[in-house]
Motif scaffolding. Structure first.
Motif, PDB file in Angstrom:
ATOM      1  N   ASN A  10       0.838  -1.192   0.000  1.00  0.00           N
ATOM      2  CA  ASN A  10       0.000   0.000   0.000  1.00  0.00           C
ATOM      3  C   ASN A  10       0.874   1.243   0.000  1.00  0.00           C
ATOM      4  O   ASN A  10       1.998   1.227   0.496  1.00  0.00           O
ATOM      5  N   PRO A  11       0.352   2.332  -0.547  1.00  0.00           N
ATOM      6  CA  PRO A  11       1.135   3.571  -0.578  1.00  0.00           C
ATOM      7  C   PRO A  11       1.284   4.161   0.824  1.00  0.00           C
ATOM      8  O   PRO A  11       0.586   3.780   1.753  1.00  0.00           O
ATOM      9  N   ASP A  12       2.204   5.083   0.947  1.00  0.00           N
ATOM     10  CA  ASP A  12       2.338   5.855   2.173  1.00  0.00           C
ATOM     11  C   ASP A  12       1.046   6.663   2.310  1.00  0.00           C
ATOM     12  O   ASP A  12       0.714   7.467   1.433  1.00  0.00           O
ATOM     13  N   TYR A  13       0.302   6.425   3.364  1.00  0.00           N
ATOM     14  CA  TYR A  13      -0.993   7.090   3.503  1.00  0.00           C
ATOM     15  C   TYR A  13      -0.863   8.608   3.542  1.00  0.00           C
ATOM     16  O   TYR A  13      -1.799   9.322   3.195  1.00  0.00           O
ATOM     17  N   ASN A  14       0.280   9.119   3.942  1.00  0.00           N
ATOM     18  CA  ASN A  14       0.503  10.567   3.961  1.00  0.00           C
ATOM     19  C   ASN A  14       0.608  11.156   2.557  1.00  0.00           C
ATOM     20  O   ASN A  14       0.398  12.351   2.368  1.00  0.00           O
ATOM     21  N   LYS A  15       0.969  10.341   1.588  1.00  0.00           N
ATOM     22  CA  LYS A  15       1.179  10.820   0.223  1.00  0.00           C
ATOM     23  C   LYS A  15       0.065  10.411  -0.736  1.00  0.00           C
ATOM     24  O   LYS A  15      -0.004  10.918  -1.848  1.00  0.00           O
ATOM     25  N   ALA A  16      -0.783   9.504  -0.333  1.00  0.00           N
ATOM     26  CA  ALA A  16      -1.851   9.019  -1.208  1.00  0.00           C
ATOM     27  C   ALA A  16      -2.837  10.144  -1.521  1.00  0.00           C
ATOM     28  O   ALA A  16      -3.057  11.046  -0.709  1.00  0.00           O
ATOM     29  N   PRO A 113      -3.603   1.074   6.752  1.00  0.00           N
ATOM     30  CA  PRO A 113      -3.172   2.262   6.002  1.00  0.00           C
ATOM     31  C   PRO A 113      -4.353   3.027   5.392  1.00  0.00           C
ATOM     32  O   PRO A 113      -4.355   4.249   5.377  1.00  0.00           O
ATOM     33  N   LYS A 116      -5.845   5.064   8.157  1.00  0.00           N
ATOM     34  CA  LYS A 116      -4.968   6.196   8.476  1.00  0.00           C
ATOM     35  C   LYS A 116      -5.172   7.307   7.459  1.00  0.00           C
ATOM     36  O   LYS A 116      -5.230   8.490   7.808  1.00  0.00           O
ATOM     37  N   PHE A 117      -5.294   6.933   6.197  1.00  0.00           N
ATOM     38  CA  PHE A 117      -5.535   7.896   5.115  1.00  0.00           C
ATOM     39  C   PHE A 117      -6.875   8.606   5.308  1.00  0.00           C
ATOM     40  O   PHE A 117      -6.960   9.839   5.223  1.00  0.00           O
TER      41      PHE A 117
END
Length: 166
Positions: A10-16, A113, A116-117
């Motif tokens: 999964n992507p970094d939730y901060n950058k998605a 994640p 979190k997003f």
């Protein structure tokens, strides 16, 4: 809707930028790319099968899907969660017409994640955490979380809000 995949990161939730970048496990343990929901308005909700909100929320989610699923593309993605008084159990006693996913943590270090997003994009003035079961996030057709509604907001009361995104 379900598309199985392997070796998912999964992507970094901060950058998605959208939910479409995430992969989650469905109730059968299969990986599902949320890009399958492109073009759909979604409600993502943490659920519990033993909560005081369960019966009427499940019935109203079923009603929303029956009324708006096919003609408006409304999809509901439900994620069971044990973090609130252990109110989830292994089996469901309900006929569900919406997509059920695997159990997740929605708070803490072990939070999914995706969750979190969602909390990052639709936090509250009191913080980016989920207070209880049946917290609902409205996701637009581009996969962007656009609204958050707490457990006491009944699903049928979201229709006016959903209409903005169809």
């Amino acid at each position: 809707m379900n598309k199985s995949v392997t070796n998912v990161i999964n992507p970094d939730y901060n950058k998605a930028r959208s939910i479409h970048e995430f992969t989650v496990k469905n109730a059968k343990g299969e990986n599902v790319k949320l890009e399958a929901y492109k073009g759909h308005v979604c409600i993502i909700v943490n659920v519990s099968s033993k909560c005081g909100f369960t019966a009427h929320h499940y019935a109203q989610f079923n009603e929303l899907v029956a009324k708006y699923g096919e003609n408006k593309g409304l999809t509901i993605l439900a994620f069971p969660c044990w973090q609130f008084s252990g109110e989830e159990k292994e089996t469901l006693d309900y006929a569900l017409y919406f997509d059920m996913y695997d159990k997740v943590d929605v708070n803490g270090e072990g939070a999914s994640p995706l969750w979190k997003f969602l909390k990052l994009k639709q936090g509250t003035p009191k913080g980016n955490f989920i207070k209880w079961n049946f917290t609902k996030f409205i996701i637009n057709k581009d996969g962007v979380p656009v609204e958050r509604h707490e457990c006491k907001v009944e699903p049928l009361n979201l229709v006016r809000n959903l209409e903005r995104y169809w």
